[in-house]
Design an enzyme around this catalytic site. Structure first.
Site, PDB file in Angstrom:
ATOM      1  N   ASN A 170       0.351   5.371   0.532  1.00  0.00           N
ATOM      2  CA  ASN A 170      -0.593   6.451   0.802  1.00  0.00           C
ATOM      3  C   ASN A 170       0.107   7.802   0.704  1.00  0.00           C
ATOM      4  O   ASN A 170       0.649   8.104  -0.365  1.00  0.00           O
ATOM      5  CB  ASN A 170      -1.461   6.214   2.048  1.00  0.00           C
ATOM      6  CG  ASN A 170      -0.749   5.978   3.335  1.00  0.00           C
ATOM      7  OD1 ASN A 170       0.063   5.079   3.459  1.00  0.00           O
ATOM      8  ND2 ASN A 170      -1.058   6.774   4.332  1.00  0.00           N
ATOM      9  N   ASP A 171       0.107   8.618   1.726  1.00  0.00           N
ATOM     10  CA  ASP A 171       0.478  10.036   1.569  1.00  0.00           C
ATOM     11  C   ASP A 171       1.842  10.286   0.919  1.00  0.00           C
ATOM     12  O   ASP A 171       2.832   9.663   1.307  1.00  0.00           O
ATOM     13  CB  ASP A 171       0.577  10.726   2.941  1.00  0.00           C
ATOM     14  CG  ASP A 171      -0.599  10.461   3.826  1.00  0.00           C
ATOM     15  OD1 ASP A 171      -1.526   9.756   3.410  1.00  0.00           O
ATOM     16  OD2 ASP A 171      -0.575  10.949   4.967  1.00  0.00           O
ATOM     17  N   TYR A 195       5.456   7.685  10.215  1.00  0.00           N
ATOM     18  CA  TYR A 195       4.261   8.277   9.603  1.00  0.00           C
ATOM     19  C   TYR A 195       4.607   9.581   8.876  1.00  0.00           C
ATOM     20  O   TYR A 195       5.737  10.052   8.896  1.00  0.00           O
ATOM     21  CB  TYR A 195       3.203   8.521  10.690  1.00  0.00           C
ATOM     22  CG  TYR A 195       2.337   7.309  10.988  1.00  0.00           C
ATOM     23  CD1 TYR A 195       2.672   6.043  10.525  1.00  0.00           C
ATOM     24  CD2 TYR A 195       1.174   7.434  11.741  1.00  0.00           C
ATOM     25  CE1 TYR A 195       1.864   4.938  10.802  1.00  0.00           C
ATOM     26  CE2 TYR A 195       0.364   6.337  12.024  1.00  0.00           C
ATOM     27  CZ  TYR A 195       0.710   5.094  11.549  1.00  0.00           C
ATOM     28  OH  TYR A 195      -0.090   4.021  11.820  1.00  0.00           O
ATOM     29  N   SER A 196       3.575  10.200   8.340  1.00  0.00           N
ATOM     30  CA  SER A 196       3.767  11.322   7.422  1.00  0.00           C
ATOM     31  C   SER A 196       4.529  12.507   8.013  1.00  0.00           C
ATOM     32  O   SER A 196       4.542  12.723   9.229  1.00  0.00           O
ATOM     33  CB  SER A 196       2.414  11.831   6.934  1.00  0.00           C
ATOM     34  OG  SER A 196       1.934  10.944   5.971  1.00  0.00           O
ATOM     35  N   ARG A 229      -0.013  14.240  14.616  1.00  0.00           N
ATOM     36  CA  ARG A 229       0.934  13.736  13.615  1.00  0.00           C
ATOM     37  C   ARG A 229       1.077  14.671  12.416  1.00  0.00           C
ATOM     38  O   ARG A 229       0.420  15.681  12.320  1.00  0.00           O
ATOM     39  CB  ARG A 229       0.484  12.353  13.124  1.00  0.00           C
ATOM     40  CG  ARG A 229      -0.950  12.273  12.617  1.00  0.00           C
ATOM     41  CD  ARG A 229      -1.293  10.848  12.176  1.00  0.00           C
ATOM     42  NE  ARG A 229      -2.688  10.711  11.846  1.00  0.00           N
ATOM     43  CZ  ARG A 229      -3.637  10.297  12.697  1.00  0.00           C
ATOM     44  NH1 ARG A 229      -3.318   9.966  13.945  1.00  0.00           N
ATOM     45  NH2 ARG A 229      -4.884  10.222  12.308  1.00  0.00           N
ATOM     46  N   ASP A 230       1.946  14.275  11.508  1.00  0.00           N
ATOM     47  CA  ASP A 230       2.149  14.904  10.193  1.00  0.00           C
ATOM     48  C   ASP A 230       2.811  16.280  10.282  1.00  0.00           C
ATOM     49  O   ASP A 230       2.264  17.286   9.794  1.00  0.00           O
ATOM     50  CB  ASP A 230       0.814  15.007   9.413  1.00  0.00           C
ATOM     51  CG  ASP A 230       0.042  13.697   9.387  1.00  0.00           C
ATOM     52  OD1 ASP A 230       0.673  12.645   9.611  1.00  0.00           O
ATOM     53  OD2 ASP A 230      -1.182  13.719   9.165  1.00  0.00           O
ATOM     54  N   GLU A 258      -5.772  15.982   9.473  1.00  0.00           N
ATOM     55  CA  GLU A 258      -4.533  15.341   9.054  1.00  0.00           C
ATOM     56  C   GLU A 258      -3.804  16.258   8.077  1.00  0.00           C
ATOM     57  O   GLU A 258      -4.418  17.058   7.368  1.00  0.00           O
ATOM     58  CB  GLU A 258      -4.832  13.983   8.402  1.00  0.00           C
ATOM     59  CG  GLU A 258      -5.402  12.989   9.397  1.00  0.00           C
ATOM     60  CD  GLU A 258      -5.470  11.552   8.883  1.00  0.00           C
ATOM     61  OE1 GLU A 258      -5.111  10.630   9.627  1.00  0.00           O
ATOM     62  OE2 GLU A 258      -5.910  11.353   7.737  1.00  0.00           O
ATOM     63  N   LEU A 299       0.807  -1.219   0.000  1.00  0.00           N
ATOM     64  CA  LEU A 299       0.000   0.000   0.000  1.00  0.00           C
ATOM     65  C   LEU A 299       0.840   1.269   0.000  1.00  0.00           C
ATOM     66  O   LEU A 299       1.772   1.398   0.790  1.00  0.00           O
ATOM     67  CB  LEU A 299      -0.919  -0.013   1.227  1.00  0.00           C
ATOM     68  CG  LEU A 299      -1.840   1.193   1.388  1.00  0.00           C
ATOM     69  CD1 LEU A 299      -3.261   0.743   1.679  1.00  0.00           C
ATOM     70  CD2 LEU A 299      -1.362   2.102   2.509  1.00  0.00           C
ATOM     71  N   GLN A 352       4.343   7.194   1.989  1.00  0.00           N
ATOM     72  CA  GLN A 352       4.016   6.212   3.015  1.00  0.00           C
ATOM     73  C   GLN A 352       3.858   4.858   2.339  1.00  0.00           C
ATOM     74  O   GLN A 352       3.124   4.721   1.355  1.00  0.00           O
ATOM     75  CB  GLN A 352       2.685   6.598   3.685  1.00  0.00           C
ATOM     76  CG  GLN A 352       2.793   7.830   4.536  1.00  0.00           C
ATOM     77  CD  GLN A 352       3.451   7.500   5.872  1.00  0.00           C
ATOM     78  OE1 GLN A 352       2.869   6.868   6.726  1.00  0.00           O
ATOM     79  NE2 GLN A 352       4.688   7.936   6.024  1.00  0.00           N
TER      80      GLN A 352
HETATM   81  C1  FRU Z   1      -3.127  10.370   6.259  1.00  0.00           C
HETATM   82  C2  FRU Z   1      -2.436   9.613   7.375  1.00  0.00           C
HETATM   83  C3  FRU Z   1      -1.583  10.529   8.213  1.00  0.00           C
HETATM   84  C4  FRU Z   1      -0.614   9.575   8.821  1.00  0.00           C
HETATM   85  C5  FRU Z   1      -0.376   8.617   7.685  1.00  0.00           C
HETATM   86  C6  FRU Z   1      -0.055   7.212   8.092  1.00  0.00           C
HETATM   87  O1  FRU Z   1      -3.552   9.534   5.238  1.00  0.00           O
HETATM   88  O2  FRU Z   1      -3.407   8.970   8.174  1.00  0.00           O
HETATM   89  O3  FRU Z   1      -2.287  11.294   9.155  1.00  0.00           O
HETATM   90  O4  FRU Z   1       0.562  10.182   9.251  1.00  0.00           O
HETATM   91  O5  FRU Z   1      -1.542   8.632   6.901  1.00  0.00           O
HETATM   92  O6  FRU Z   1       0.315   6.458   6.987  1.00  0.00           O
END
Ligand code: FRU
Length: 493
Positions: A45-46, A107-108, A167-168, A226, A43, A62
């Site tokens: 993602n961000d 994480y992000s 986070r982020d 987020e 997978l 990610q």
């Molecule tokens: C957004 C998120 C972030 C987090 C990351 C984890 O899609 O949920 O808030 O850091 O993905 O993969």
């Protein structure tokens, strides 16, 4: 749908060879993209840490290697000289199994290039033996050899006045001051989404909590924000963020959104004063966590890339143990009270063969697996159907209704439906009518840029073997190109 145990989700990757069989399986999927970035397995993602450094663009994302599951996340590194063709560089940030601050995922976050290093700010997702979560804001320094040096201690831990959802980190240089800010997405104890601000005059030390970002009128707007960020385009400030778990008019059953507010940022009072309302960045179904390249000044333009996917949704490729890809990079500008997103001019390099087609005759044409279609439209109704069968039936319909002055994108005609709860169509009013469309089709996506970036619809679609045709009806002048492949998703871990 596959059920994952906690052990399977959070399994550490010890040896790249553990993924080679999975890679073979994933790469044989008919839905692998040819000019959008996607993970070698598992997978994506961000997008994270998007910067220009050492004469190339660096982007991370990610990545959970094992399948279509939000488990242990790594930062995967890709680079590009032109934002069109990309190269995999392999894993960058690796969660530290031995009870590191990021033991359950890197994480992000975001990046800042200084001198010959890139500073990577990210969230260490930590869980203890009772599975209690603490989010740490961590730092790593990436040298030109591509190897990240993690700082042994986090910059700071979770703030006790907020829930575990923090986070982020987004690193921001204060305008006209030798000061840095970190903006953190968070949730108050009364379950409202917000952003927290930390400041320091040194990128590496001395981070101090300054307070919660005040955004008058948005105190109760989703239960978590987020990926918040404040960007400056010329004299205009923009707050970009992803409010979660709320529904919005015109957004069907979607509960997670990626949007923005134009306004003015006052860092002294930590107040972002909106000038206008919250707008979604993208009117399609699958776009989230978009990130701007973090050195607007050097690059002299604002470039945005998003995750072509949304949280809490399963996709047909989940069965094949992969999911997610990135959107095309877009150039952002402010027009009137809106952000405009245009495909980068560089993307014209992808154009390969020009296919001659008659203007808007409604005839059915073969749709190449990777294509761009550009249309100038005269006043009147327009209908385009992509991914239809050979008789022009089904597929994704883009319909402009001149009487209502609105455009609708409807994917209910696809044989393979997914994420039905969020609805099948999205509508956007077009007060000035429809005059232009640019549409990018890849093996499993469609990105529709309306009226020179005034509105964008980004969606995944998973055509079956028969669904590779299209037709165009209306007083339009269409041009179609096949597009060259642009991502080399060779196996590099
Ligand atoms: C957004 C998120 C972030 C987090 C990351 C984890 O899609 O949920 O808030 O850091 O993905 O993969």
């Amino acid at each position: 749908m596959r059920e994952w145990t906690r052990e399977e989700k959070y399994r550490y990757l010890k040896d790249p060879q553990e993924l080679s069989e999975l890679y073979q399986k994933v790469s044989s999927s008919v839905w692998r993209q040819s000019y959008h970035n996607q993970a070698v397995t598992g997978l994506m993602n961000d997008p994270n840490g998007f910067v220009w450094h050492d004469n190339r663009w660096h982007l991370f994302y990610q990545w959970c290697p094992w399948g279509a599951v939000h488990g242990l996340k790594y930062w995967y590194h890709i680079v590009s000289k032109d934002l069109v063709t990309w190269k995999n560089l392999g894993i960058c940030l690796i969660p530290d199994e031995a009870d590191g601050y990021d033991n359950k995922g890197a994480y992000s976050g975001s990046a800042m290039p200084i001198g010959d290093k890139i500073y990577l700010y990210y969230t260490g997702n930590h869980r203890d033996e009772n599975w209690v979560r603490r989010a740490y804001t961590c730092l790593a320094r990436l040298g030109n050899d591509g190897w990240p040096e993690k700082y042994p201690l986090p910059l700071f831990g979770p703030h006790p006045d907020y829930t575990e959802h923090q986070r982020d980190p987004k690193i921001i240089k204060a305008p006209d001051k030798d000061l840095w800010y970190l903006l953190i997405g968070a949730q108050t104890k009364s379950k409202d989404g917000c952003a927290l601000v930390y400041a320091s005059d040194d990128l590496q030390h001395g981070w101090e909590f300054k307070g919660e970002l005040k955004v008058p009128g948005y105190e109760h707007f989703g239960d978590m924000w987020e990926c918040p960020s404040v960007e400056q385009f010329g004299n205009q400030d923009v707050l970009l963020f992803c409010p979660q778990h709320l529904t919005l008019p015109g957004r069907g059953g979607s509960r997670n959104h990626n949007g923005y507010i134009l306004g003015t940022m006052d860092w002294d009072t930590l107040t972002f004063t909106p000038d206008g309302q919250f707008h979604v960045l993208d009117f399609g179904f699958d776009s989230y966590a978009a990130a701007c390249a973090n050195n607007l000044q050097e690059a002299d333009r604002a470039i945005l890339i998003g995750w072509m996917g949304v949280p809490d949704v399963s996709y047909p490729t989940d069965e094949e143990d992969w999911a997610g890809c990135l959107t095309l990079p877009r150039e952002l500008t402010v027009r009137g009270r809106r952000l405009v997103q245009r495909p980068l001019p560089e993307l014209k390099k992808l154009r390969d063969e020009r296919i001659i087609m008659k203007a808007g005759d409604g005839g059915c044409y073969k749709l190449p697996k990777a294509a761009e279609i550009e249309l100038d439209c005269r006043p009147g109704d327009v209908e385009l159907d992509f991914f239809t069968d050979s008789e022009g039936k089904g597929g994704v319909t883009i319909r402009y209704d001149e009487a209502k002055k609105e455009i609708v994108v409807d994917r209910s005609g696809m044989k393979l439906t997914f994420n039905e709860e969020e609805g099948f169509s999205r509508t956007r009013p077009l007060e000035a009518g429809l005059y232009h469309l640019r549409i990018f089709v890849d093996a499993s996506s469609i990105e529709i840029f309306v009226n020179d970036g005034d509105a964008v619809f980004t969606s995944r679609v998973f055509p079956t073997e028969e669904e590779h045709h299209f037709r165009v009806k209306g007083d339009v002048f269409p041009r179609l190109w096949t597009l060259k492949p642009a991502v080399r998703d060779h196996f590099l871990i």
